[in-house]
Scaffold this motif. Structure first.
Motif, PDB file in Angstrom:
ATOM      1  N   THR A   7      40.324  33.804  47.966  1.00  0.00           N
ATOM      2  CA  THR A   7      40.803  32.750  47.201  1.00  0.00           C
ATOM      3  C   THR A   7      42.244  32.480  47.417  1.00  0.00           C
ATOM      4  O   THR A   7      43.105  33.254  47.133  1.00  0.00           O
ATOM      5  CB  THR A   7      40.454  33.321  45.644  1.00  0.00           C
ATOM      6  N   GLY A   8      42.606  31.044  47.676  1.00  0.00           N
ATOM      7  CA  GLY A   8      43.939  30.758  48.001  1.00  0.00           C
ATOM      8  C   GLY A   8      44.587  30.669  46.751  1.00  0.00           C
ATOM      9  O   GLY A   8      44.211  30.065  45.675  1.00  0.00           O
ATOM     10  N   ILE A   9      45.880  31.142  46.820  1.00  0.00           N
ATOM     11  CA  ILE A   9      46.843  30.811  45.394  1.00  0.00           C
ATOM     12  C   ILE A   9      47.773  29.928  45.743  1.00  0.00           C
ATOM     13  O   ILE A   9      48.543  29.440  45.013  1.00  0.00           O
ATOM     14  CB  ILE A   9      47.561  32.387  45.309  1.00  0.00           C
ATOM     15  N   LEU A 182      41.365  42.571  46.026  1.00  0.00           N
ATOM     16  CA  LEU A 182      41.167  42.492  44.446  1.00  0.00           C
ATOM     17  C   LEU A 182      41.452  41.251  44.133  1.00  0.00           C
ATOM     18  O   LEU A 182      42.380  40.619  44.597  1.00  0.00           O
ATOM     19  CB  LEU A 182      41.476  43.657  43.818  1.00  0.00           C
ATOM     20  N   GLY A 183      40.890  40.989  42.904  1.00  0.00           N
ATOM     21  CA  GLY A 183      41.791  40.076  42.099  1.00  0.00           C
ATOM     22  C   GLY A 183      40.967  38.626  41.920  1.00  0.00           C
ATOM     23  O   GLY A 183      40.453  38.249  43.093  1.00  0.00           O
ATOM     24  N   GLY A 184      41.438  38.032  41.021  1.00  0.00           N
ATOM     25  CA  GLY A 184      40.852  36.390  41.046  1.00  0.00           C
ATOM     26  C   GLY A 184      41.976  35.592  40.606  1.00  0.00           C
ATOM     27  O   GLY A 184      43.096  36.288  40.788  1.00  0.00           O
ATOM     28  N   ALA A 185      42.023  34.396  40.715  1.00  0.00           N
ATOM     29  CA  ALA A 185      43.236  33.505  40.463  1.00  0.00           C
ATOM     30  C   ALA A 185      43.911  33.469  39.214  1.00  0.00           C
ATOM     31  O   ALA A 185      45.175  33.182  39.094  1.00  0.00           O
ATOM     32  CB  ALA A 185      42.368  32.007  40.527  1.00  0.00           C
ATOM     33  N   THR A 186      43.509  34.334  38.207  1.00  0.00           N
ATOM     34  CA  THR A 186      44.271  34.370  37.012  1.00  0.00           C
ATOM     35  C   THR A 186      44.776  35.966  36.852  1.00  0.00           C
ATOM     36  O   THR A 186      45.104  36.314  35.786  1.00  0.00           O
ATOM     37  CB  THR A 186      43.385  34.240  35.701  1.00  0.00           C
ATOM     38  N   SER A 187      44.645  36.729  38.079  1.00  0.00           N
ATOM     39  CA  SER A 187      45.272  38.052  37.759  1.00  0.00           C
ATOM     40  C   SER A 187      46.727  38.376  37.628  1.00  0.00           C
ATOM     41  O   SER A 187      47.258  36.961  38.086  1.00  0.00           O
ATOM     42  CB  SER A 187      44.735  39.020  39.035  1.00  0.00           C
ATOM     43  N   HIS A 188      47.291  39.129  37.251  1.00  0.00           N
ATOM     44  CA  HIS A 188      48.758  39.161  36.923  1.00  0.00           C
ATOM     45  C   HIS A 188      49.625  39.175  38.491  1.00  0.00           C
ATOM     46  O   HIS A 188      50.361  38.391  38.523  1.00  0.00           O
ATOM     47  CB  HIS A 188      49.320  40.215  36.450  1.00  0.00           C
ATOM     48  N   THR A 189      48.828  39.872  39.309  1.00  0.00           N
ATOM     49  CA  THR A 189      49.278  39.702  40.752  1.00  0.00           C
ATOM     50  C   THR A 189      49.444  38.340  41.401  1.00  0.00           C
ATOM     51  O   THR A 189      50.374  37.816  41.744  1.00  0.00           O
ATOM     52  CB  THR A 189      48.414  40.713  41.623  1.00  0.00           C
ATOM     53  N   VAL A 198      55.160  32.182  47.510  1.00  0.00           N
ATOM     54  CA  VAL A 198      55.133  32.476  48.795  1.00  0.00           C
ATOM     55  C   VAL A 198      53.597  32.430  48.778  1.00  0.00           C
ATOM     56  O   VAL A 198      52.799  32.457  48.043  1.00  0.00           O
ATOM     57  CB  VAL A 198      55.489  33.739  49.115  1.00  0.00           C
ATOM     58  N   PRO A 199      52.998  32.196  50.099  1.00  0.00           N
ATOM     59  CA  PRO A 199      51.633  31.997  50.462  1.00  0.00           C
ATOM     60  C   PRO A 199      51.020  33.289  49.886  1.00  0.00           C
ATOM     61  O   PRO A 199      51.322  34.187  50.091  1.00  0.00           O
ATOM     62  CB  PRO A 199      51.567  31.667  51.892  1.00  0.00           C
ATOM     63  N   ALA A 200      49.772  33.375  49.424  1.00  0.00           N
ATOM     64  CA  ALA A 200      49.101  34.247  48.969  1.00  0.00           C
ATOM     65  C   ALA A 200      47.382  34.092  48.769  1.00  0.00           C
ATOM     66  O   ALA A 200      47.116  33.012  48.574  1.00  0.00           O
ATOM     67  CB  ALA A 200      49.482  35.032  47.629  1.00  0.00           C
ATOM     68  N   VAL A 201      46.743  35.337  49.072  1.00  0.00           N
ATOM     69  CA  VAL A 201      45.226  35.132  49.250  1.00  0.00           C
ATOM     70  C   VAL A 201      44.997  36.186  48.504  1.00  0.00           C
ATOM     71  O   VAL A 201      45.267  37.408  48.727  1.00  0.00           O
ATOM     72  CB  VAL A 201      44.605  34.847  50.429  1.00  0.00           C
ATOM     73  N   VAL A 202      44.086  36.074  47.474  1.00  0.00           N
ATOM     74  CA  VAL A 202      43.442  37.082  46.750  1.00  0.00           C
ATOM     75  C   VAL A 202      41.899  37.334  46.836  1.00  0.00           C
ATOM     76  O   VAL A 202      41.427  36.337  47.459  1.00  0.00           O
ATOM     77  CB  VAL A 202      43.671  37.377  45.298  1.00  0.00           C
ATOM     78  N   GLY A 203      41.207  38.294  46.506  1.00  0.00           N
ATOM     79  CA  GLY A 203      39.855  38.342  46.741  1.00  0.00           C
ATOM     80  C   GLY A 203      39.351  38.522  48.088  1.00  0.00           C
ATOM     81  O   GLY A 203      38.290  38.110  48.268  1.00  0.00           O
ATOM     82  N   LEU A 204      40.117  39.216  49.222  1.00  0.00           N
ATOM     83  CA  LEU A 204      39.679  39.150  50.423  1.00  0.00           C
ATOM     84  C   LEU A 204      38.644  40.265  50.801  1.00  0.00           C
ATOM     85  O   LEU A 204      38.332  40.315  51.652  1.00  0.00           O
ATOM     86  CB  LEU A 204      41.099  39.359  51.362  1.00  0.00           C
ATOM     87  N   LEU A 219      48.474  33.574  57.437  1.00  0.00           N
ATOM     88  CA  LEU A 219      47.697  33.676  55.956  1.00  0.00           C
ATOM     89  C   LEU A 219      48.069  32.177  55.570  1.00  0.00           C
ATOM     90  O   LEU A 219      49.070  31.618  55.358  1.00  0.00           O
ATOM     91  CB  LEU A 219      48.674  34.640  55.293  1.00  0.00           C
ATOM     92  N   ASP A 220      46.719  31.504  55.418  1.00  0.00           N
ATOM     93  CA  ASP A 220      46.783  30.300  54.755  1.00  0.00           C
ATOM     94  C   ASP A 220      46.387  30.167  53.328  1.00  0.00           C
ATOM     95  O   ASP A 220      45.210  30.465  52.691  1.00  0.00           O
ATOM     96  CB  ASP A 220      45.620  29.424  55.627  1.00  0.00           C
ATOM     97  N   GLY A 221      47.768  30.179  52.451  1.00  0.00           N
ATOM     98  CA  GLY A 221      47.490  30.190  51.081  1.00  0.00           C
ATOM     99  C   GLY A 221      46.542  28.932  50.483  1.00  0.00           C
ATOM    100  O   GLY A 221      46.391  29.114  49.109  1.00  0.00           O
ATOM    101  N   GLU A 222      46.736  27.641  51.127  1.00  0.00           N
ATOM    102  CA  GLU A 222      45.828  26.695  50.555  1.00  0.00           C
ATOM    103  C   GLU A 222      44.321  26.864  50.938  1.00  0.00           C
ATOM    104  O   GLU A 222      43.547  26.676  49.963  1.00  0.00           O
ATOM    105  CB  GLU A 222      46.285  25.302  51.324  1.00  0.00           C
ATOM    106  N   ALA A 223      44.011  27.269  51.971  1.00  0.00           N
ATOM    107  CA  ALA A 223      42.523  27.388  52.410  1.00  0.00           C
ATOM    108  C   ALA A 223      41.928  28.681  52.007  1.00  0.00           C
ATOM    109  O   ALA A 223      40.744  29.030  52.086  1.00  0.00           O
ATOM    110  CB  ALA A 223      42.547  27.252  54.057  1.00  0.00           C
ATOM    111  N   GLY A 224      42.737  29.670  51.779  1.00  0.00           N
ATOM    112  CA  GLY A 224      42.166  31.077  51.296  1.00  0.00           C
ATOM    113  C   GLY A 224      41.793  31.748  52.491  1.00  0.00           C
ATOM    114  O   GLY A 224      40.667  32.441  52.625  1.00  0.00           O
ATOM    115  N   LEU A 225      42.741  31.743  53.446  1.00  0.00           N
ATOM    116  CA  LEU A 225      42.204  32.391  54.686  1.00  0.00           C
ATOM    117  C   LEU A 225      43.315  33.276  55.210  1.00  0.00           C
ATOM    118  O   LEU A 225      44.474  33.052  55.295  1.00  0.00           O
ATOM    119  CB  LEU A 225      41.929  31.291  55.989  1.00  0.00           C
ATOM    120  N   LEU A 226      42.950  34.732  55.928  1.00  0.00           N
ATOM    121  CA  LEU A 226      43.586  35.479  56.727  1.00  0.00           C
ATOM    122  C   LEU A 226      43.267  35.504  58.037  1.00  0.00           C
ATOM    123  O   LEU A 226      41.860  36.114  58.203  1.00  0.00           O
ATOM    124  CB  LEU A 226      43.616  36.879  56.005  1.00  0.00           C
TER     125      LEU A 226
END
Ligand code: PEP
Ligand code: MG
Length: 571
Positions: A7-9, A182-189, A198-204, A219-226
């Motif tokens: 999930t892209g952050i 781990l985590g979803g878009a609403t996790s504290h992380t 900074v670009p981030a992707v969670v739920g990998l 790391l593509d934070g928009e597309a949610g891709l590593l």
């Protein structure tokens, strides 16, 4: 080369070497003690807890000026967990009962607590289970004498991990991106990564195991891709995209100095959404001409008690004073659904998004509401505050809320405390019922603000925080657009200001559409302001209006998408 989806952050593209953080899944030493070793082992646990407490304290004391505003609150949560008898005391009890070593007892109890959080329906509370695991990870790290946690790297790297605690993230200054399993878009992380910009992707899922130190990563934070170990062609393509993105961002900075006016001379207000008072001062330099939405419920979260009237007053005054005469729209407590406040009374509803949330809660608990109203009114003496009521559906909710505003005024008069007697009181349109009866609403209120996030949720019956139905959450569904359109039209006809403050306002692909509907007030995350402004400057509302009217008459979502794309391209 291979890629992993998550999930892209947001935050754009990062290219760099990997630094894989030690997994918290590593083996915890487990052994039984002899009875005569128990006291020394209990002392060892006590010492480790104290070391972690000191570590968290030191992190808090050395927070940089520009640390994300959530940072301190997150550290407080971790200290609270450390102090929770359900964790430390229960671990001690387990040591005594089973003669377990400290690591075993502490990790078992943390796992038990985290599992209980897992079963909670509320997504926000569920995520707190991760905080428990992260605190346990710290204690076990100290117990085992390991320093290999999340340590800062000398050169910029992309951190990859099964999980990264928010506290650890604060010490990762060299990060140019985060890939987290781990985590979803609403996790504290995720919240922290977003505010660190900074670009981030969670739920990998499995990146922590598949990536090794020094791998090249994209790391593509928009597309949610590593992308791991990209080949030369892919790397070159992403480098080009990254450079173009950075150049574009730099170029946009000069837009701050231009007035926000469309090509045909319509003046537009661009305002910012904030969650904490200290953000207010910064949004002006990001290009905002006011705060269009201050989500006050964030002051009530991550704590066991409620902020009292004086504490709230200080927070609202800070925001109002920092904006120096520019408007600050303070929304009253929008508690409930995915935003839970542990200190507030109330049962756990079967269906929180449809339960006693926001204005419904405030009207059911007038003392809590009056305390907040008095705090907002007192802050209004220090600048230009506006008061915004969330989640209205019935006109009697407006009547009751306005009556309580009057009661709060009277209480302040009796105390001899000053406030702005003419403070504007507005309402959010977040429920289809409110949009369809907006005529009645505008007669009673000074302004409207459309919360598209909830309006989409309630129009399409899609829980906005549920991953399983996320693909059905369609902001450009014709039904949603008609409700937005009719609300704007109704308010304009009545001569009352109307804004959009949901995510749609910050989506540049929707800017022409909203302008064509007649919208002239947008409020959004500060990072989106200049991209949206760019679209506003080149828009011609006289040409947009008839085309948007045609788009709104279309029932087919695919056709709506196509017309929307052409609306943006043709300008
Ligand atoms: C909305 O619903 O669009 C909104 C702005 O409120 P929140 O996102 O805080 O629910
Ligand atoms: Mg909302």
């Amino acid at each position: 080369m291979f890629s992993i989806h998550g999930t892209g952050i947001g935050g754009g593209i990062a290219i760099g070497r990997a630094r894989v953080l030690e997994s918290r899944q590593r083996d915890v030493p487990r052994y039984r003690l002899r009875a005569d070793q128990l006291d020394a082992e209990l002392l060892r646990l006590e010492t480790a807890i104290e070391v972690v407490r000191a570590e968290l304290g030191a992190l808090g004391e050395h927070l940089p000026e520009d640390a994300p505003s959530e940072a301190r609150a997150l550290l407080d949560v971790h200290v609270m967990i450390l102090d929770d008898p359900l964790l430390a005391q229960a671990a001690r009890d387990a040591m005594r009962a089973h003669l377990w070593n400290a690591e075993w007892a502490f990790s078992a109890q943390a796992g038990h607590m985290a599992a209980q959080f897992e079963e909670i329906d509320d997504e926000y509370l569920r995520e707190r289970g991760r905080d428990v695991q992260q605190v346990a990870e710290r204690v076990i790290r100290v117990l085992s004498g390991s320093t290999a946690g999340a340590t800062a790297a000398a050169e910029p790297v992309i951190f990859v991990a099964a999980d990264i605690s928010p506290a650890d993230m604060l010490s990762l200054r060299a990060a140019i991106g985060f890939g987290i399993d781990l985590g979803g878009a609403t996790s504290h992380t995720a919240i922290l990564a977003r505010s660190m910009n900074v670009p981030a992707v969670v739920g990998l899922g499995c990146a922590g195991q598949l990536v090794v130190d020094d791998d090249w990563l994209i790391l593509d934070g928009e597309a949610g891709l590593l992308i791991v170990a990209p080949d030369e062609t892919v790397l070159a393509d992403y480098r080009r995209r990254q450079a173009a993105e950075l150049l574009e961002r730099e170029r946009r900075k000069w837009l701050i100095h231009l007035p926000t006016v469309t090509a045909d001379g319509v003046a537009v207000q661009l305002q910012a959404n904030i969650e904490r008072p200290e953000e207010a001062g910064r949004v002006v330099s990001a290009g905002a001409s006011g705060v269009g939405l201050f989500r006050t419920e964030f002051l009530f979260m991550n704590r066991r008690d409620l902020p009292g009237e004086d504490e709230q007053f200080e927070a609202y005054r800070e925001a109002v004073a920092a904006m120096d005469g520019l408007p600050v729209t303070i929304r009253t407590l929008d508690v409930g659904a995915d935003k839970s406040v542990p200190a507030l009374r109330g049962s756990t509803p079967q269906n929180p998004a449809l339960g006693q949330r926001a204005i419904r809660y405030c009207l059911a608990e007038p003392e809590v509401f009056l305390e907040q109203l008095r705090a907002i009114l007192r802050a209004s003496a220090f600048g230009r505050a506006r008061l915004l009521l969330p989640m209205l559906a019935h006109s009697h909710e407006i009547d009751q809320a306005l009556r309580l505003v009057e009661v709060a005024r009277e209480q302040l008069r009796k105390r001899g405390q000053s406030f702005d007697a003419d403070i504007a009181v507005g309402g959010m349109v977040e429920v289809p019922a409110a949009a369809l009866t907006a005529g009645l609403f505008v007669r009673k209120l000074d302004f409207l603000s459309i919360g598209t996030n909830d309006l989409i949720q309630y129009t399409l019956a899609i829980d906005r925080s549920d991953h399983d139905v996320a693909s059905l959450y369609e902001p450009f569904h014709p039904a949603v657009l008609r409700l937005v359109g009719v609300t704007i039209r109704t308010a304009r006809k009545a001569g009352k200001p109307v804004a959009v403050c949901g995510e749609m306002a910050g989506d540049w692909a929707a800017t022409h559409l909203l302008l064509g509907m007649g919208l002239t007030e947008f409020s959004m995350h500060p990072a989106s302001l200049l991209r949206v402004k760019q679209e506003i400057l080149r828009a011609d509302t006289s040409r947009l209006a008839p085309r948007v009217a045609r788009l709104l008459a279309t029932d087919d979502p695919l056709r709506v998408r196509a017309l929307l794309a052409r609306l943006v391209e043709d300008h």
